[in-house]
Write a protein that holds these residues in place. Structure first.
Motif, PDB file in Angstrom:
ATOM      1  N   ILE A 351     102.572-124.199  30.000  1.00  0.00           N
ATOM      2  CA  ILE A 351     102.663-123.413  28.721  1.00  0.00           C
ATOM      3  C   ILE A 351     102.185-122.262  28.290  1.00  0.00           C
ATOM      4  N   GLY A 352     100.969-121.775  29.243  1.00  0.00           N
ATOM      5  CA  GLY A 352     100.676-120.445  29.322  1.00  0.00           C
ATOM      6  C   GLY A 352     101.629-119.466  29.450  1.00  0.00           C
ATOM      7  N   LEU A 353     102.720-119.761  30.412  1.00  0.00           N
ATOM      8  CA  LEU A 353     103.559-118.736  30.928  1.00  0.00           C
ATOM      9  C   LEU A 353     104.580-118.811  29.667  1.00  0.00           C
ATOM     10  N   ILE A 354     104.968-119.892  28.889  1.00  0.00           N
ATOM     11  CA  ILE A 354     105.801-119.872  27.695  1.00  0.00           C
ATOM     12  C   ILE A 354     105.019-119.019  26.670  1.00  0.00           C
ATOM     13  N   TYR A 355     104.049-119.233  26.445  1.00  0.00           N
ATOM     14  CA  TYR A 355     103.173-118.406  25.500  1.00  0.00           C
ATOM     15  C   TYR A 355     103.186-116.787  25.892  1.00  0.00           C
ATOM     16  N   ALA A 356     103.077-116.507  26.904  1.00  0.00           N
ATOM     17  CA  ALA A 356     102.979-115.399  27.696  1.00  0.00           C
ATOM     18  C   ALA A 356     104.134-114.607  27.301  1.00  0.00           C
ATOM     19  N   LEU A 466     108.640-128.085  24.313  1.00  0.00           N
ATOM     20  CA  LEU A 466     107.722-128.168  25.197  1.00  0.00           C
ATOM     21  C   LEU A 466     106.254-128.334  24.906  1.00  0.00           C
ATOM     22  N   PHE A 467     105.729-127.589  23.909  1.00  0.00           N
ATOM     23  CA  PHE A 467     104.718-127.909  23.285  1.00  0.00           C
ATOM     24  C   PHE A 467     104.356-129.444  22.858  1.00  0.00           C
ATOM     25  N   ASN A 468     105.292-130.149  22.332  1.00  0.00           N
ATOM     26  CA  ASN A 468     105.303-131.433  21.661  1.00  0.00           C
ATOM     27  C   ASN A 468     104.798-132.209  22.836  1.00  0.00           C
TER      28      ASN A 468
END
Length: 553
Positions: A351-356, A466-468
């Motif tokens: 999730i950190g990667l998606i956010y980045a 993904l977040f859900n």
């Protein structure tokens, strides 16, 4: 209407000034029948480990209540001690239990949760429209000006490590944390907008992110307070839509003011939005934490009866925690769970990667739509609307999936194995590289600008799915440590999101939009196996953990 206001900060303020006759609870009107029966039938045994005279209980002042709770917590079998005086719900339909609130009240609180989330998240991207102005006024590089975005994101990554565990304390609850930090968030916009030098601006951007952060990690817990696991995914999806759409609307909201006025107007806009949210939530946002609601009920009953032995189970459990225990819970446990639990580490890093990727990818939009398609600078925010639209378009089909496919898989106890959520995450993981390649290689003068915007909408679809899945998975698999696990997730994704934008501009300028997007897509592809492996082997890994829940059938 009384129930709408009763547990809000507005009601608490009036009650402290005018007494319990304002927005009264049922036990303010008179001792409930169930407690009249309990007290008349009560006969409390002495307990060898307690120094409290249970046959002659002390008056319910704070010190005596804490000493009673501590004595009970240290008892050999705390669950059986004073069970007849344990405060709980008045049956399965107790209207004070957030799980039993009407659909209308839940929707009303859900709306306010989303509004608060939007207010904080929009504060990150709204600043980006003013980066050229910051560069010009303070004579710093574009990378240095971009730090104003990264320190804000870093602030709301670190904040939940403190605020999330505090919201779980029965004597505090969620609502006071939200209201206090939101008020400080609004007030701190003033010195941010009036910053006289670069250092002052960066410092206050960090502080506003830090104080605005609680809802970003604890919002999921607020939703879980009201909805059963079977229905929680709907609320989490709606919350995710607001979280995903806010960064995409930030540049649009700040673009015109930054172009025609100055970068300071982007901060003034954030002050207006946050001030409105403070006032609105002051009147209408209630407490949702069951622990806090039961604690307040116990306190009212103690006052009505003069019996300090009446208390809630969360209150007793909290009394057994020392300052060291609290420090471990706040400062150590989120980090320990993140690095000791393979599932938590894998999902948090992903999730950190998606956010980045999201924040890094944002840096390509001015290169594409101003540099390639020659849009005017004040119109750049419109290019982010594809993300906004994609987040809302995915909701109907995803809700249909939840209702027709996922809900039938819940067992009789209302539980679902966390791994059953992973097929949706697999789809989301595949959409991320598709989106990046689509956007990167269609961003050229020979292709109409609507094509890359359509492609960009896939990112919000992927991020929402993904977040859900990840947030629900972590809450289901680690219910006892949900606050710490979700705070750790927020920290990791925020640290990734804070760092990547600093080198995004150079990457896109040196490699070009197509190849830079390809590089990001390949990075996203490297992480696609994570949801696949968790779907196949996640249960085995979870069963080997001493912190995860094992009793799914």
């Amino acid at each position: 209407m009384t129930s709408v206001f009763r547990d809000t900060l507005f009601a608490y303020t009036l009650r402290s000034a005018f007494g319990s006759r304002v927005f009264p609870h049922e036990d303010d009107k008179g001792l409930p029948v169930v407690w009249q029966e309990k007290l008349s039938a009560h006969s409390t045994p002495q307990h060898s480990q307690s120094t409290i005279d249970v046959n002659n209980p002390p008056a319910p002042d704070a010190a005596s209540v804490h000493s009673v709770a501590t004595a009970i917590a240290k008892a050999a079998d705390p669950e059986k001690v004073n069970d007849s005086l344990l405060v709980d719900w008045y049956g399965p339909t107790d209207p004070d239990n957030p799980q039993n609130w009407s659909s209308g009240k839940k929707a009303w609180v859900m709306f306010q949760t989303c509004l608060l989330t939007f207010t904080i998240y929009v504060g990150s991207a709204i600043y980006t429209a003013g980066i050229p102005g910051v560069t010009s006024e303070f004579h710093v590089s574009t990378v240095a000006a971009t730090v104003g975005l990264t320190v804000y994101v870093a602030g709301y990554g670190l904040g939940p490590m403190v605020w999330a565990p505090l919201s779980e304390v029965p004597q505090i609850g969620r609502m006071p944390i939200y209201m206090l930090t939101l008020a400080l968030f609004a007030v701190l916009q003033v010195p941010t907008a009036l910053a006289t030098n670069y250092g002052m601006l960066m410092a206050f951007r960090f502080l506003t992110g830090f104080f605005g952060s609680p809802i970003l990690a604890t919002g999921g817990a607020t939703i879980a307070d009201m909805y059963s696991p079977k229905k929680r995914a709907y609320g989490m999806t709606l919350w995710g839509v607001f979280a995903a759409s806010a960064p995409s609307l930030g540049p649009l909201l700040g673009g015109f003011s930054a172009h025609f006025e100055s970068w300071r107007w982007t901060i003034w806009e954030l002050l207006w939005v946050s001030s409105f949210t403070v006032v609105f939530l002051f009147f209408f946002f209630p407490e949702t934490s069951a622990s806090n609601i039961l604690y307040r009920r116990a306190r009212r009953l103690r006052k009505a009866t003069g019996n300090a032995l009446i208390m809630s189970e969360p209150e007793i459990a909290a009394a057994s925690m020392t300052a060291r225990d609290r420090a471990i819970e706040v400062l150590v446990r989120p980090f320990a769970l993140n690095f000791q639990e393979p599932i938590v580490l894998a999902l948090n890093v992903y999730i950190g990667l998606i956010y980045a990727l999201l924040y890094m990818w944002f840096e390509s939009f001015p290169i594409v739509f101003i540099g390639i398609y020659h849009w005017r600078e004040q119109l750049l925010g419109l290019s982010f609307l594809g993300l906004f639209v994609g987040a809302f378009l995915v909701m109907p089909p995803f809700f249909a999936y939840l209702y027709y496919v996922q809900e039938p898989k819940y067992n009789a106890n209302g539980d679902l194995k966390p791994e059953e959520r992973m097929p949706v995450a697999i789809l989301g993981a595949l959409l991320v590289p598709i989106c990046l390649l689509w956007f990167g290689w269609t961003s050229r003068p020979s292709v109409h600008w609507i094509v890359p915007i359509i492609g960009s909408s896939l990112f919000s679809v992927a991020a929402l799915l993904l977040f859900n899945v990840v947030l629900n998975y972590l809450a289901d698999a680690y219910p006892t440590y949900a606050a710490s696990v979700l705070a750790g997730n927020d920290l990791i994704r925020s640290m990734f999101g804070a760092g990547f934008p600093l080198f995004a501009g150079a990457t896109y300028r040196n490699l070009g939009v197509g190849w830079a997007s390809t590089l990001l897509a390949l990075l996203a592809c490297a992480f696609v196996p994570i949801p696949i492996l968790l779907y196949k082997y996640g249960e085995r890994i979870r069963m080997a953990s001493k912190h995860a829940r094992h009793d799914f059938e």
